[in-house]
Design an enzyme around this catalytic site. Structure first.
Site, PDB file in Angstrom:
ATOM      1  N   CYS A  75       0.860  -1.190   0.000  1.00  0.00           N
ATOM      2  CA  CYS A  75       0.000   0.000   0.000  1.00  0.00           C
ATOM      3  C   CYS A  75       0.894   1.238   0.000  1.00  0.00           C
ATOM      4  CB  CYS A  75      -0.885  -0.019   1.238  1.00  0.00           C
ATOM      5  SG  CYS A  75      -2.029   1.342   1.375  1.00  0.00           S
ATOM      6  N   GLU A 113      -5.257  -7.928  -3.443  1.00  0.00           N
ATOM      7  CA  GLU A 113      -5.615  -8.115  -2.033  1.00  0.00           C
ATOM      8  C   GLU A 113      -4.805  -7.148  -1.185  1.00  0.00           C
ATOM      9  OE1 GLU A 113      -4.773  -9.968   2.009  1.00  0.00           O
ATOM     10  OE2 GLU A 113      -3.410  -9.515   0.353  1.00  0.00           O
ATOM     11  N   ARG A 157     -10.236 -11.867  10.540  1.00  0.00           N
ATOM     12  CA  ARG A 157      -9.222 -11.250   9.672  1.00  0.00           C
ATOM     13  C   ARG A 157      -9.921 -10.600   8.473  1.00  0.00           C
ATOM     14  NH1 ARG A 157      -3.758 -12.410   9.209  1.00  0.00           N
ATOM     15  NH2 ARG A 157      -2.757 -11.724   7.263  1.00  0.00           N
ATOM     16  N   ARG A 159      -9.899  -8.334   5.103  1.00  0.00           N
ATOM     17  CA  ARG A 159      -9.056  -7.869   4.005  1.00  0.00           C
ATOM     18  C   ARG A 159      -9.958  -7.384   2.876  1.00  0.00           C
ATOM     19  NH1 ARG A 159      -5.894  -7.883   7.431  1.00  0.00           N
ATOM     20  NH2 ARG A 159      -3.791  -8.767   7.502  1.00  0.00           N
TER      21      ARG A 159
END
Length: 528
Positions: A75, A113, A157, A159
């Site tokens: 990112c 992802e 989790r 994402r």
């Protein structure tokens, strides 16, 4: 026909989470890339081939064709984003190199992802550029925050997954989720080197409740905290007691496994033993969906970093299956059957069905393949309409919407001469669904042929959604006026001369291809 395996490329591959899942779904990996040497070694030990090292040094000309590109990319902020220049806004970032590969191969599907924070990263500019970059290359983009606990793993989790496709928008709602949250205790090892806390090192709370996330917070490690003014039973809310110091029940799910070894394993409470311990390394891999025979790195810190940076296998496996079902291997009733790439050669790996009735995609490709034989002086079109076609072709880059709509209407007229193509909406009397044809067949095919095309984007004019028929007194706005005049007169001419619709389309494609070839720019990369 013999069905060959679909192919995928594994970028920013890590230790191979995407590869494990996609190979379980019977895809074939034809290329991988990962710069971290420790991850490369684990990847080699498990899959038998070593990934390319640096995505910035990949030789695009030697890349094999693949149907799906996968990447768990870093990112990064885009310093010049917001100018809507497509993927060129991403220069200087690793995402730019993903875009270069996409632009070179034009795979039917791209899967990205990242952590869910990317949706708000750099005040939302990062998300804007990612979406616009993919749309500028002719993709329809959808994204969703997904949670591993919904796919059979006891881990909260979250994402974000981006799925970019050529022909139709990917539907995340079709992903098959588990009926219940799995419990962590179902994934624990019965033996191993366990690290227990002494009873005096932690405090349990009264009446713990299961959170909406599936976590059951039951206690915290004893740390020196500010106690003055703290209400009873709220000590765990202190800043000192962030997640690494919290204790969770194995009757619920586990928090997100991070990549740092110091916080990579939270403390779990085992009621049967009335004891608190950490997860073992093997348990960490199990709640990510990795098989028991997966070969981990010899260094413990590397192991925790690698598993914390990986993806949950059952989630990605379901995603791979849905991509195959929704996009790459549609039902037999679907007539989108020919997949062409670059020079329009049929690619392996796609189930095909030969239809007796040619669809819009096949007709467009057939006409495009015939334009090499067309000489400008051979056309039978009146000079006035040749000039109109030339006007459209000159603005095929700056006014993609008008040009793409015209191609859609002309192809439909060739296939269905009796249909009045001016009535491009089903809501118009005697109309048809022009937008569906464009989205499903024309725009993806133009992109695959390397021609300019209108992206499926909120930033571009959705001309085929205008509620007016394309008659000479069309009420909608098309600028400049010369383009509007050319566009409407061509449609009016074809309505009166349906037998010349194919001649008009051939000339348009010939001129657009020539404009594209003329506007090619060679970019020479400097090493430093």
């Amino acid at each position: 026909m013999e069905e060959l395996k679909l192919k995928f490329a594994d970028l920013f591959a890590g230790i191979g989470g995407f590869r494990l899942a996609f190979e379980q779904a019977e895809y074939q990996c034809v290329f991988s890339c990962e710069i971290d040497q420790a991850c490369q070694q684990v990847y080699l030990n498990n899959f038998g081939d070593k990934p390319e090292s640096d995505i910035r040094k990949i030789d695009l000309e030697n890349l094999p064709y693949f149907d799906v590109l996968t990447a768990g990319f870093p990112c990064q902020p885009f310093s010049i984003c917001g100018h809507r220049k497509g993927f060129h806004d991403t220069r200087g970032t690793l995402f730019f190199h993903i875009c270069e590969i996409i632009e070179h191969i034009h795979p039917p599907v791209v899967v990205l992802e990242n952590v869910k924070h990317i949706l708000h990263h750099d005040q939302g500019r990062t998300l804007e550029v990612i979406l616009y970059s993919l749309e500028d290359m002719g993709y329809i983009v959808n994204y969703e925050i997904v949670n591993s606990r919904d796919f059979g793993l006891p881990q909260n989790r979250e994402r974000v997954i981006f799925v970019a496709t050529k022909s139709r928008k990917f539907n995340f709602q079709s992903l098959k989720k588990s009926d219940r949250f799995p419990k962590l205790k179902e994934f624990l090892c019965s033996s191993g080197k366990f690290e227990y806390l002494n009873p005096e090192e932690y405090t349990m709370i009264d009446n713990p409740k299961e959170q909406q996330s599936g976590l059951i917070f039951v206690g915290y490690r004893n740390k020196s905290i500010w106690k003055t003014g703290v209400r009873p039973n709220t000590e765990h809310l202190s800043r000192v007691h962030h997640q690494p110091n919290r204790i969770y029940s194995i009757e619920g799910v586990h928090p997100t496994i991070p990549s740092q070894e110091t916080s990579g394993r939270f403390f779990i409470y085992i009621p049967e033993e009335n004891a608190v311990r950490k997860l073992t390394l093997r348990e960490c891999y199990k709640i990510m969906g990795f098989p028991d025979n997966f070969k981990t790195h010899s260094n413990l810190a590397e192991c925790y970093k690698q598993i914390g940076n990986s993806v949950c296998i059952p989630l990605i496996y379901e995603l791979a299956n849905q991509i195959k079902k929704q996009i790459l291997l549609p039902e037999e009733s679907d007539l989108e059957i020919l997949k062409f790439h670059k020079n329009c050669s049929l690619q392996p790996g796609i189930k095909t069905k030969i239809s007796l009735t040619m669809n819009h995609k096949e007709k467009l490709i057939q006409i495009y393949q015939s334009i090499s034989e067309l000489e400008s002086n051979q056309t039978q079109l009146p000079q006035k309409y040749q000039d109109y076609v030339l006007e459209i072709s000159k603005k095929c880059f700056t006014r993609k919407a008008v040009y793409t709509v015209l191609v859609t209407l002309l192809v439909h007229k060739v296939l269905y001469p009796s249909q009045d193509i001016r009535y491009h909406q089903v809501d118009l009397t005697g109309g048809f669904s022009g937008r569906t044809i464009d989205t499903k067949y024309i725009t993806p095919t133009l992109t695959e042929l390397g021609l300019p095309a209108m992206a499926e984007s909120g930033w571009l004019t959705r001309s085929l959604e205008q509620p007016y028929p394309y008659t000479l007194n069309y009420e909608g706005n098309i600028s400049p006026k010369s383009l509007k005049l050319a566009f409407l007169n061509i449609i009016d001419f074809v309505e009166g001369h349906p037998d010349q619709a194919e001649d008009v389309l051939k000339l348009l494609l010939k001129l657009v291809k020539s404009a594209k070839d003329t506007n090619l720019v060679e970019i020479i990369k400097l090493t430093k």
